[in-house]
Structure formats: C-alpha cells, structure tokens
Design a protein around this motif. Structure first.
Motif, PDB file in Angstrom:
ATOM      1  N   TRP A  26       0.890  -1.196   0.040  1.00 42.12           N
ATOM      2  CA  TRP A  26       0.122   0.096  -0.148  1.00 42.12           C
ATOM      3  C   TRP A  26       0.810   1.184  -0.049  1.00 42.12           C
ATOM      4  CZ3 TRP A  26      -4.583  -1.315  -1.227  1.00 42.12           C
ATOM      5  CH2 TRP A  26      -5.219  -2.501  -0.876  1.00 42.12           C
ATOM      6  N   GLN A  27       2.179   0.990  -0.235  1.00 44.77           N
ATOM      7  CA  GLN A  27       2.965   2.270   0.086  1.00 44.77           C
ATOM      8  C   GLN A  27       2.660   3.303  -1.133  1.00 44.77           C
ATOM      9  OE1 GLN A  27       5.254   2.710   2.884  1.00 44.77           O
ATOM     10  NE2 GLN A  27       3.758   1.072   3.274  1.00 44.77           N
ATOM     11  N   HIS A  28       2.359   2.868  -2.052  1.00 47.29           N
ATOM     12  CA  HIS A  28       1.992   3.879  -3.408  1.00 47.29           C
ATOM     13  C   HIS A  28       0.844   4.791  -3.135  1.00 47.29           C
ATOM     14  CE1 HIS A  28      -0.748   0.690  -3.895  1.00 47.29           C
ATOM     15  NE2 HIS A  28      -1.456   1.471  -4.843  1.00 47.29           N
ATOM     16  N   LEU A  29      -0.009   4.573  -2.074  1.00 41.62           N
ATOM     17  CA  LEU A  29      -0.948   5.364  -1.481  1.00 41.62           C
ATOM     18  C   LEU A  29      -0.458   6.636  -0.746  1.00 41.62           C
ATOM     19  CD1 LEU A  29      -3.744   3.039  -0.949  1.00 41.62           C
ATOM     20  CD2 LEU A  29      -3.302   4.196  -2.769  1.00 41.62           C
ATOM     21  N   LEU A  30       0.715   6.505  -0.143  1.00 44.94           N
ATOM     22  CA  LEU A  30       1.321   7.357   0.940  1.00 44.94           C
ATOM     23  C   LEU A  30       1.657   8.660   0.318  1.00 44.94           C
ATOM     24  CD1 LEU A  30       3.198   5.143   3.138  1.00 44.94           C
ATOM     25  CD2 LEU A  30       0.891   6.146   3.741  1.00 44.94           C
ATOM     26  N   VAL A  31       1.415   9.884   1.042  1.00 41.15           N
ATOM     27  CA  VAL A  31       2.097  11.164   0.858  1.00 41.15           C
ATOM     28  C   VAL A  31       3.145  11.279   1.598  1.00 41.15           C
ATOM     29  CG1 VAL A  31       0.081  11.896  -0.422  1.00 41.15           C
ATOM     30  CG2 VAL A  31       0.353  12.375   1.835  1.00 41.15           C
ATOM     31  N   SER A  32       4.063  12.225   1.362  1.00 41.88           N
ATOM     32  CA  SER A  32       5.339  12.368   2.370  1.00 41.88           C
ATOM     33  C   SER A  32       4.544  13.231   3.648  1.00 41.88           C
ATOM     34  CB  SER A  32       6.217  13.241   1.684  1.00 41.88           C
ATOM     35  OG  SER A  32       5.643  14.531   1.425  1.00 41.88           O
ATOM     36  N   CYS A  33       5.077  13.266   4.683  1.00 40.83           N
ATOM     37  CA  CYS A  33       4.543  14.016   5.808  1.00 40.83           C
ATOM     38  C   CYS A  33       5.162  15.445   5.926  1.00 40.83           C
ATOM     39  CB  CYS A  33       4.902  13.149   7.126  1.00 40.83           C
ATOM     40  SG  CYS A  33       3.687  11.686   6.988  1.00 40.83           S
TER      41      CYS A  33
END
Length: 94
Positions: free
Chosen positions: A86-93
C-alpha cells in the motif's frame, strides 16, 4: 469480501467484520489527501484480524478513487509499515 459502507459527509468507512459487529475508520480531507485519524474495532474482536479487514477494504476503495493517504492514527501507521503493497498510496509527511 465484507460490505464496505462509506459516508463521505461524515468522513467514515464502516465494515461489518462479524455479523452484528462493525469496525470503522474516520478520516479528514485536504484536497486529494485523506488523513486516517481513527480506527475502531469492537473490544471483543480485537486480535482477530478485524482491523486488517477494515484497512484492506478501505485502502482498496481509496486506491480505486485515485486518492492519497496520510496515516495519523497509530493503528494505520503500524498497518502500513507492515504491508508495503500500500506504500504507493502514501504522501510524504512534509
């Protein structure tokens, strides 16, 4: 796959993980990014994989909508660390 209910007005997803027992996930929205702020699984079902069912269903729906996520609640953070698919769904913080 359990039935996923999405209430975009309340910013909540719900899944009936076991007959009569619902888990839910709350989020906030900023543009195309959904921040996962809270997950809930009934106490009597904790440790039985219900949180995983909730996350898989919600992330599948978010992916289908083309949205990005920012995990805020601790369960979502840990789940995403353990499931790299699921990492491709993450945005940077940032």
């Amino acid at each position: 796959m359990p039935t996923l209910k999405h209430d975009p007005v309340q910013h909540r997803y719900e899944v009936e993980v076991v007959e009569g027992f619902w888990a839910h996930l709350d989020y906030t929205v900023q543009g195309e990014v959904w921040s996962i702020t809270h997950t809930f699984v009934p106490d009597e079902l904790r440790g039985q994989g219900c949180g995983k069912v909730l996350m898989e269903n919600v992330l599948t729906d978010i992916q289908a909508q083309g949205k990005k996520i920012r995990p805020i609640c601790s369960y979502a953070v840990v789940y995403l660390q353990r499931h790299p698919q699921w990492q491709h769904l993450l945005v940077s913080c940032d």
